[in-house]
Design an enzyme around this catalytic site. Structure first.
Site, short mmCIF file in Angstrom:
data_model
loop_
_atom_site.label_atom_id
_atom_site.label_comp_id
_atom_site.label_asym_id
_atom_site.label_seq_id
_atom_site.Cartn_x
_atom_site.Cartn_y
_atom_site.Cartn_z
N CYS A 2 0.38 -1.07 -0.32
CA CYS A 2 -0.45 0.13 -0.08
C CYS A 2 0.83 0.70 -0.17
O CYS A 2 1.57 1.20 0.35
CB CYS A 2 -1.21 -0.23 1.12
SG CYS A 2 -2.21 -1.61 1.73
N ARG A 27 5.71 -1.03 -4.21
CA ARG A 27 5.31 -1.46 -2.75
C ARG A 27 3.90 -2.96 -2.98
O ARG A 27 4.08 -3.13 -1.78
CB ARG A 27 4.82 -0.19 -2.03
CG ARG A 27 6.11 0.67 -0.93
CD ARG A 27 4.74 1.94 -0.83
NE ARG A 27 4.49 1.55 0.41
CZ ARG A 27 5.37 1.67 1.92
NH1 ARG A 27 6.45 1.69 1.93
NH2 ARG A 27 4.87 1.10 2.88
N TRP A 75 -3.47 -2.47 -1.21
CA TRP A 75 -3.29 -4.01 -1.27
C TRP A 75 -4.32 -4.91 -1.27
O TRP A 75 -4.38 -4.25 0.24
CB TRP A 75 -1.86 -4.45 -0.64
CG TRP A 75 -1.21 -5.71 -0.79
CD1 TRP A 75 -0.54 -6.14 -2.23
CD2 TRP A 75 -1.14 -6.72 -0.30
NE1 TRP A 75 0.06 -7.96 -2.49
CE2 TRP A 75 -0.63 -7.81 -0.99
CE3 TRP A 75 -1.28 -6.50 1.54
CZ2 TRP A 75 -0.24 -9.24 -0.22
CZ3 TRP A 75 -1.56 -8.06 2.12
CH2 TRP A 75 -0.60 -8.73 1.10
N ASN A 101 -3.32 2.27 5.27
CA ASN A 101 -2.47 1.59 5.68
C ASN A 101 -2.57 0.27 6.44
O ASN A 101 -2.29 1.45 7.58
CB ASN A 101 -0.89 1.54 5.67
CG ASN A 101 -0.98 2.63 4.05
OD1 ASN A 101 -1.42 2.68 3.42
ND2 ASN A 101 0.16 2.82 4.17
N GLY A 102 -2.93 -0.69 6.60
CA GLY A 102 -2.51 -1.61 8.54
C GLY A 102 -3.59 -2.55 7.97
O GLY A 102 -4.41 -2.31 7.09
N GLU A 482 17.62 -18.97 -0.52
CA GLU A 482 17.30 -17.74 -0.85
C GLU A 482 17.02 -17.39 -2.87
O GLU A 482 15.77 -17.26 -3.56
CB GLU A 482 18.38 -16.88 -1.08
CG GLU A 482 17.97 -15.48 -1.79
CD GLU A 482 17.38 -14.56 -1.84
OE1 GLU A 482 17.34 -13.66 -2.24
OE2 GLU A 482 16.19 -14.77 -0.95
N LYS A 486 13.53 -16.35 -5.02
CA LYS A 486 13.55 -15.41 -6.23
C LYS A 486 13.14 -15.50 -7.22
O LYS A 486 12.21 -14.93 -8.30
CB LYS A 486 15.20 -15.27 -6.52
CG LYS A 486 16.14 -13.98 -5.53
CD LYS A 486 15.16 -13.05 -5.72
CE LYS A 486 15.32 -11.84 -4.77
NZ LYS A 486 14.75 -12.40 -3.45
N GLU A 489 9.31 -16.31 -6.90
CA GLU A 489 8.59 -14.81 -7.06
C GLU A 489 8.60 -13.79 -7.96
O GLU A 489 7.88 -13.72 -8.02
CB GLU A 489 9.91 -14.04 -6.42
CG GLU A 489 9.43 -14.21 -4.53
CD GLU A 489 10.84 -13.19 -3.65
OE1 GLU A 489 10.01 -12.68 -2.94
OE2 GLU A 489 11.53 -13.03 -3.86
N HIS A 505 16.85 -38.67 2.05
CA HIS A 505 15.87 -38.96 3.17
C HIS A 505 14.58 -38.63 2.76
O HIS A 505 13.67 -38.09 3.20
CB HIS A 505 16.36 -38.09 4.23
CG HIS A 505 17.75 -38.57 5.10
ND1 HIS A 505 17.67 -39.99 5.59
CD2 HIS A 505 18.77 -37.87 5.32
CE1 HIS A 505 18.72 -39.50 6.19
NE2 HIS A 505 19.89 -38.81 5.93
N LYS A 600 6.61 -4.77 -1.39
CA LYS A 600 7.85 -5.06 -1.63
C LYS A 600 7.64 -4.20 0.40
O LYS A 600 8.78 -5.21 0.77
CB LYS A 600 8.18 -3.53 -2.00
CG LYS A 600 9.65 -2.85 -1.84
CD LYS A 600 10.70 -3.64 -1.98
CE LYS A 600 11.67 -3.73 -1.99
NZ LYS A 600 12.95 -4.42 -2.68
#
Length: 605
Positions: A2, A27, A75, A101-102, A482, A486, A489, A505, A600
């Site tokens: 947001c 964002r 968002w 926002n929130g 990581e 990536k 995402e 295993h 973001k």
């Protein structure tokens, strides 16, 4: 996640707000809206649109004049993306406008109460509840209306409020979601991120949790939600507006990957102490005697920051010989952890505002723990809450997925590990060895970036995969985690990461020609163990892409990276995998800078 932008002054406000929203597109959002007024106006004018800021801009009429306004990119949390659910939200009379926002945790209870009192809701959002509370307040000032309403709210918020009867001001408040004031010449700005402000002013005031502010064209004042005045000293933002431009690249992600040699040079600059083969980290607020009392280190982060923390924990254990581990901050704060006075806690966040990390910091501080912050944004909430810490100096990172900030965070952990190691038992010769390795990093990263064309060809070959596996041992495992993150995402290809030692295993059951494996294979004391894992995969007809210091016979393809010191090799081995994810996503036509469903700076739970 947001974005909020606001302005009050003499300029035509709509173009300023739209420009600010464009600066905040990174964002993550699904709809946008804007509301404006002016001292001579009789009310508020609003436009909202599902989709991108450009969709909103296309709806703004030519006659949309105003000198005061607030705008928002949403968002979705409560309610699907739609015009109705987009912010700002107005009350029934169209006098009060709120952007938020929130998340308001008790929104459903308040909505039920207001509905019983005859209020008709036009959206599914939690934010509209706050709009109606403010409108129904009988307080005489806008500040008091907002303050009374916030007392009924449970949850997190960064808000900006306008009222047609008080059109000479904007009232803002913060609790868990960032709010920043920008100070201009007879004009004032407000935003959730300095990115929206830097093209107009570099003088900012960052609100603390529980703090409110009133901005007018020529003045501002800050105070708590209980009404007590606070003293706010403006600070100067170090980043220029040009830092947020693409600089000739097709995407922000590509630009930020290419900036890593300079970014790493920045995090090292001025910190190397050649005389004692160590580094200078004055911001830790931790003297040598205190450092020697540390018995354990716990690193907390989310997503990419958590992965950087895993590598950091390994560096600290290796160089400083202090037990260290990393844990997702979102899990840590809910398991009623034992907080040990001899443990140093390190909170990691690119934005410095990640809610899960910030909440963990606040809980640790409440229990008397010493907390350091490793963040990229000066003056951010975690930087202010922590007892000390390090800025990673990566520069603005606009793409939703993190690349250069991840790399700089790991380098910062290498500096911290060297610092603690030299205080404890790390020898001068080992200190010199690590410093020499750190100094090589920018040039070696540049060398890896020069092989981009070859990595692109590999990405095109693997882009048809429906799923991929990433493996590594010890230092290589966080790199695999990581790299897996990536890829998923930005390409939306399913990917999993496992320790190479865990293949037998369970994960070996997945191996087949259709499932490629990316293997991290450094030249270290586990080289033969890693090669044995490649043998296991090859025996089951699996395709292998190795990232290694030399060609791997059992791999179908190898990306060769330059060798540094073993402790620092993970920094370099992650770089080509950023490019692999980028070019895979590019081959698939993805929206690389704004991947679906992601944001973001995650400032909600």
């Amino acid at each position: 996640m947001c974005g909020i932008v606001g302005y009050i002054g003499k300029r035509d406000v709509a173009p300023l707000l739209l420009e600010g929203l464009q600066r905040l597109e990174y964002r993550g959002y699904d709809s946008a809206g804007v509301v404006v007024t002016s001292p001579k106006a009789s009310g508020l004018k609003m436009v909202k649109a599902k989709g991108r800021v450009r969709d909103l801009e296309a709806r703004v009429p030519k006659r949309f004049a105003g000198t005061t306004g607030i705008a928002h990119t949403r968002w979705a949390t409560h309610g699907a993306p739609s015009d109705e659910n987009a912010h700002p939200h107005l009350d029934a009379e169209g006098k009060v406008a709120v952007v938020h926002n929130g998340i308001i945790d008790n929104a459903s209870d308040l909505r039920a109460k207001l509905t019983a009192e005859g209020v008709e809701f036009l959206s599914e959002t939690d934010t509209e509840v706050l709009t109606h509370l403010i409108a129904r307040s009988e307080a005489e000032t806008l500040e008091e209306k907002v303050r009374q309403s916030l007392k009924q709210i449970e949850g997190t918020y960064g808000i900006a409020v306008m009222h047609a009867d008080f059109n000479d001001r904007i009232v803002v408040a913060r609790n868990g979601s960032p709010v920043v004031l920008g100070i201009g010449e007879k004009e004032m700005f407000v935003a959730s991120d300095v990115a929206a402000l830097v093209s107009h002013t570099r003088q900012i005031v960052t609100l603390d949790d529980g703090e409110m502010a009133t901005i007018k064209a020529d003045d501002f004042r800050t105070y708590t939600t209980s009404g007590t005045r606070t003293t706010a000293e403006p600070t100067t933002v170090e980043w220029e507006a040009e830092s947020y431009d693409m600089g000739g690249h097709d995407t922000y992600m590509h630009k930020e990957i290419s900036e890593q040699p300079d970014a790493v040079d920045r995090v090292l600059r001025g910190r190397i102490d050649e005389r004692f083969s160590t580094v200078r980290l004055g911001g830790l607020n931790l003297d040598a005697r205190e450092a020697r009392t540390i018995r354990r280190i716990k690193i907390l982060g989310c997503g990419t920051s958590y992965h950087a923390g895993l590598i950091g924990a390994g560096l600290i254990e290796s160089l400083a010989r202090v037990p260290a581990d990393a844990e997702p901050a979102s899990e840590f704060r809910y398991r009623n952890p034992v907080v040990d006075p001899d443990t140093l806690y390190i909170a990691v966040s690119q934005s410095g505002e990640t809610y899960d990390v910030l909440a963990a910091v606040q809980e640790l501080k409440r229990k008397g723990a010493r907390v350091l912050g490793v963040v990229n944004v000066v003056g951010s909430a975690i930087a202010r809450e922590a007892d000390g810490g390090m800025y990673v100096h990566a520069g603005p990172e606009v793409c939703v997925v993190s690349t250069k900030c991840f790399t700089n965070t790991v380098v910062a952990f290498a500096l911290l590990a060297l610092h603690l190691g030299r205080i404890r038992d790390l020898s001068v010769s080992d200190g010199k060895r690590i410093i020499e390795g750190l100094r090589k990093l920018p040039e070696q990263i540049s060398e890896i970036l020069e092989s981009e064309a070859e990595i692109k060809k590999l990405a095109d070959q693997y882009a048809d995969a429906k799923s991929m596996m990433f493996i590594g041992r010890v230092r290589g495992y966080p790199v695999a985690l990581e790299a897996s993150l990536k890829l998923k995402e930005i390409s939306y290809i399913h990917a999993e990461a496992y320790p190479a030692s865990e293949l037998k295993h369970g994960p070996l059951a997945l191996i087949e020609p259709a499932l490629p494996t990316v293997a991290i294979v450094p030249d270290d004391d586990l080289l033969e163990k890693n090669r044995a894992a490649l043998e296991e995969i090859k025996a089951r007809s699996g395709r292998i892409l190795a990232v290694a210091h030399q060609e791997q016979e059992k791999a179908d393809h190898t990306i060769v990276v330059p060798k540094n010191e073993p402790e620092l090799d993970p920094i370099l081995m992650g770089i080509p995998l950023q490019l692999l994810a980028y070019h895979t996503a590019l081959s698939l036509g993805r929206d690389i800078d704004k991947p679906r469903n992601l944001a973001k700076s995650v400032t909600v739970e």
